[in-house]
Write an enzyme that holds these catalytic residues in place. Structure first.
Site, mmCIF file in Angstrom:
data_model
loop_
_atom_site.group_PDB
_atom_site.id
_atom_site.type_symbol
_atom_site.label_atom_id
_atom_site.label_comp_id
_atom_site.label_asym_id
_atom_site.label_seq_id
_atom_site.Cartn_x
_atom_site.Cartn_y
_atom_site.Cartn_z
ATOM 1 N N SER A 121 -12.354 -51.957 35.219
ATOM 2 C CA SER A 121 -11.995 -50.834 36.153
ATOM 3 C C SER A 121 -12.794 -50.870 37.226
ATOM 4 C CB SER A 121 -12.172 -49.609 35.151
ATOM 5 O OG SER A 121 -11.694 -49.553 33.960
ATOM 6 N N GLU A 154 -3.870 -55.102 38.887
ATOM 7 C CA GLU A 154 -4.647 -55.110 39.982
ATOM 8 C C GLU A 154 -5.289 -56.608 40.009
ATOM 9 O OE1 GLU A 154 -6.324 -51.117 42.298
ATOM 10 O OE2 GLU A 154 -7.219 -51.719 40.332
ATOM 11 N N ASN A 192 -8.566 -46.909 41.118
ATOM 12 C CA ASN A 192 -9.509 -46.153 40.421
ATOM 13 C C ASN A 192 -10.177 -45.284 41.723
ATOM 14 O OD1 ASN A 192 -8.696 -46.255 37.947
ATOM 15 N ND2 ASN A 192 -10.370 -47.700 37.338
HETATM 16 N N1 3HC Z 1 7.360 -52.418 24.770
HETATM 17 C C1 3HC Z 1 6.557 -51.976 23.713
HETATM 18 N N2 3HC Z 1 6.110 -50.557 23.721
HETATM 19 C C2 3HC Z 1 6.664 -49.642 24.541
HETATM 20 C C3 3HC Z 1 7.473 -50.234 25.644
HETATM 21 C C4 3HC Z 1 8.105 -51.465 25.582
HETATM 22 N N3 3HC Z 1 8.842 -51.979 26.696
HETATM 23 N N4 3HC Z 1 7.938 -48.995 26.376
HETATM 24 C C5 3HC Z 1 7.233 -48.149 25.739
HETATM 25 N N5 3HC Z 1 6.334 -48.463 24.748
HETATM 26 C C6 3HC Z 1 5.667 -47.635 24.087
HETATM 27 C C7 3HC Z 1 4.383 -47.091 24.667
HETATM 28 O O1 3HC Z 1 3.092 -48.282 25.138
HETATM 29 C C8 3HC Z 1 3.779 -45.922 23.841
HETATM 30 O O2 3HC Z 1 3.484 -46.631 22.588
HETATM 31 P P1 3HC Z 1 2.628 -45.559 21.740
HETATM 32 O O3 3HC Z 1 3.344 -44.731 20.782
HETATM 33 O O4 3HC Z 1 1.652 -46.645 20.871
HETATM 34 O O5 3HC Z 1 1.567 -44.758 22.576
HETATM 35 C C9 3HC Z 1 5.098 -45.339 23.667
HETATM 36 O O6 3HC Z 1 6.134 -46.400 23.722
HETATM 37 C C10 3HC Z 1 5.333 -44.113 24.621
HETATM 38 O O7 3HC Z 1 5.851 -44.371 25.887
HETATM 39 P P2 3HC Z 1 7.071 -43.435 26.180
HETATM 40 O O8 3HC Z 1 7.701 -44.266 27.408
HETATM 41 O O9 3HC Z 1 8.287 -43.162 25.066
HETATM 42 O O10 3HC Z 1 6.422 -42.012 26.601
HETATM 43 P P3 3HC Z 1 6.703 -41.313 27.867
HETATM 44 O O11 3HC Z 1 7.948 -41.615 28.509
HETATM 45 O O12 3HC Z 1 6.304 -39.894 27.186
HETATM 46 O O13 3HC Z 1 5.542 -41.744 28.941
HETATM 47 C C11 3HC Z 1 3.415 -42.293 29.812
HETATM 48 C C12 3HC Z 1 4.207 -41.802 28.489
HETATM 49 C C13 3HC Z 1 3.749 -43.762 30.014
HETATM 50 C C14 3HC Z 1 1.885 -42.216 29.201
HETATM 51 C C15 3HC Z 1 3.693 -41.351 31.160
HETATM 52 O O14 3HC Z 1 3.292 -40.047 30.705
HETATM 53 C C16 3HC Z 1 2.586 -41.783 32.321
HETATM 54 O O15 3HC Z 1 2.952 -42.789 33.022
HETATM 55 N N6 3HC Z 1 1.461 -41.283 32.273
HETATM 56 C C17 3HC Z 1 0.613 -41.647 33.430
HETATM 57 C C18 3HC Z 1 -0.012 -42.757 32.725
HETATM 58 C C19 3HC Z 1 -1.263 -43.479 34.050
HETATM 59 O O16 3HC Z 1 -1.377 -42.787 35.133
HETATM 60 N N7 3HC Z 1 -1.994 -44.419 33.389
HETATM 61 C C20 3HC Z 1 -3.031 -44.781 34.365
HETATM 62 C C21 3HC Z 1 -4.311 -44.737 33.825
HETATM 63 S S1 3HC Z 1 -5.743 -44.965 34.666
HETATM 64 C C22 3HC Z 1 -6.222 -46.562 34.111
HETATM 65 O O17 3HC Z 1 -5.463 -47.036 33.215
HETATM 66 C C23 3HC Z 1 -7.011 -47.140 34.777
HETATM 67 C C24 3HC Z 1 -8.366 -47.609 33.707
HETATM 68 O O18 3HC Z 1 -9.314 -48.305 34.623
HETATM 69 C C25 3HC Z 1 -9.091 -46.186 33.687
#
Ligand code: 3HC
Length: 285
Positions: A121, A154, A192
């Site tokens: 990250s 990235e 980040n």
């Molecule tokens: N194939 C397989 N699984 C899938 C899928 C697909 N095509 N589409 C969705 N899923 C899964 C997801 O992986 C997730 O699985 P889980 O039950 O194991 O958690 C589940 O379906 C949830 O997805 P949904 O689309 O149903 O959920 P939402 O529509 O509520 O969206 C969210 C949730 C995607 C988390 C949304 O709120 C979002 O985009 N939030 C912001 C996330 C963000 O900003 N992430 C970046 C974080 S920073 C980072 O990662 C950097 C690191 O270095 C710290």
């Protein structure tokens, strides 16, 4: 033309490693999963199976694709199997020395043309590759959480990374349904570094007494973000968030001035969604 990655070894099977393995396997890649113990790699496969089952219920994946994806995921107990892999992605702890040790060990096992990618990250790719005999094959591939849903990866080159290594990383992540964006090898890369500013200010507001729910709702509705910053920290994990904020402050040469509430939660074992409690509470799934 860059080399096509048909088999991948993922080292480190936490949230990010498992997510990367899932998307690569779903796209047709044979994926070996390696962790410090075979149990951990097997557990990661079980978590992926559960995640795919939820995705199937929601209609994101077909039953047959789910079975095919699972059949391509192979927990392994030794690194020797990495000899066959076209590329290795490590997603171990965010610790320079740990990452360097993984790659130093791999250099003695894999052929010189196996690509070595790091899902860091924050940590400089130049520094990770520095002790290696073949730093030209090392690149950063920074995925986002939750990996199956987040489009961006990235791609980061270090000072001695070969252009072909970057091209191969870009075409691999494209084949896995992601969009690569080249980012500089500076602290926090692109996302980040920007996220750091948002999270630090959200923590300051919270410590000044503003309700967590109000901060999140304001950001969701006022900026059209899918999640507020406190929910997002709970999703990423509060320990991981803390490590990122500390590393970003170190990298930018400034003091970490906020985050008392975050440090307290981590100390109390409230790590966010993965532990059931963070800024907010999460009932077991
Ligand atoms: N194939 C397989 N699984 C899938 C899928 C697909 N095509 N589409 C969705 N899923 C899964 C997801 O992986 C997730 O699985 P889980 O039950 O194991 O958690 C589940 O379906 C949830 O997805 P949904 O689309 O149903 O959920 P939402 O529509 O509520 O969206 C969210 C949730 C995607 C988390 C949304 O709120 C979002 O985009 N939030 C912001 C996330 C963000 O900003 N992430 C970046 C974080 S920073 C980072 O990662 C950097 C690191 O270095 C710290």
């Amino acid at each position: 033309m860059s080399k096509k990655i048909e088999s991948l070894l993922v080292i480190g099977t936490g949230t990010m490693g498992a997510g990367i393995a899932q998307v690569a396997a779903a796209a047709g890649c044979e994926v070996s999963l390696y962790d410090t113990a075979l149990d951990a790699a097997e557990n990661a496969r079980a978590r992926i199976a559960a995640s795919l089952a939820r995705a199937k219920e929601k209609g994101y994946v077909e039953a047959a694709d789910m079975e095919d994806t699972l059949a391509r995921l192979h927990p392994v107990g030794t690194l020797e199997s990495s000899r066959e892999a076209g590329a290795v992605i490590e997603a171990v702890r965010e610790d320079l020395q740990v990452k360097q040790e993984v790659f130093l060990q791999l250099e003695n096992i894999v052929p010189p043309d196996t690509l070595l990618w790091t899902n860091t990250s924050m940590i400089s790719i130049t520094r990770i590759a520095d002790p290696l005999r073949h730093p030209e094959r090392v690149a950063g591939t920074h995925f986002f959480n939750p990996v199956p849903r987040m489009k961006l990866v990235e791609i980061i080159g270090g000072r001695r990374t070969d252009a072909r290594t970057l091209e191969a990383a870009e075409s691999a992540v494209r084949a896995w349904g992601k969009t690569p964006v080249r980012a500089p090898d500076t602290p926090g890369f692109i996302v980040n570094r920007l996220l750091d500013a948002l999270l630090r200010e959200a923590l300051s507001l919270h410590e000044e007494g503003v309700e967590g729910r109000a901060i999140d709702e304001a950001v969701r509705l006022g900026l059209n973000f899918p999640m507020g910053p406190l929910e997002l920290m709970d999703l990423v994990g509060l320990d991981t968030t803390r490590d990122c904020l500390v590393a970003q402050a170190d990298g930018m040469g400034r003091e970490l001035k906020c985050g008392e509430s975050l440090l307290r939660l981590v100390k109390d074992g409230r790590l966010g969604r993965k532990s059931g409690r963070g800024f907010f509470d999460y009932p077991p799934q």
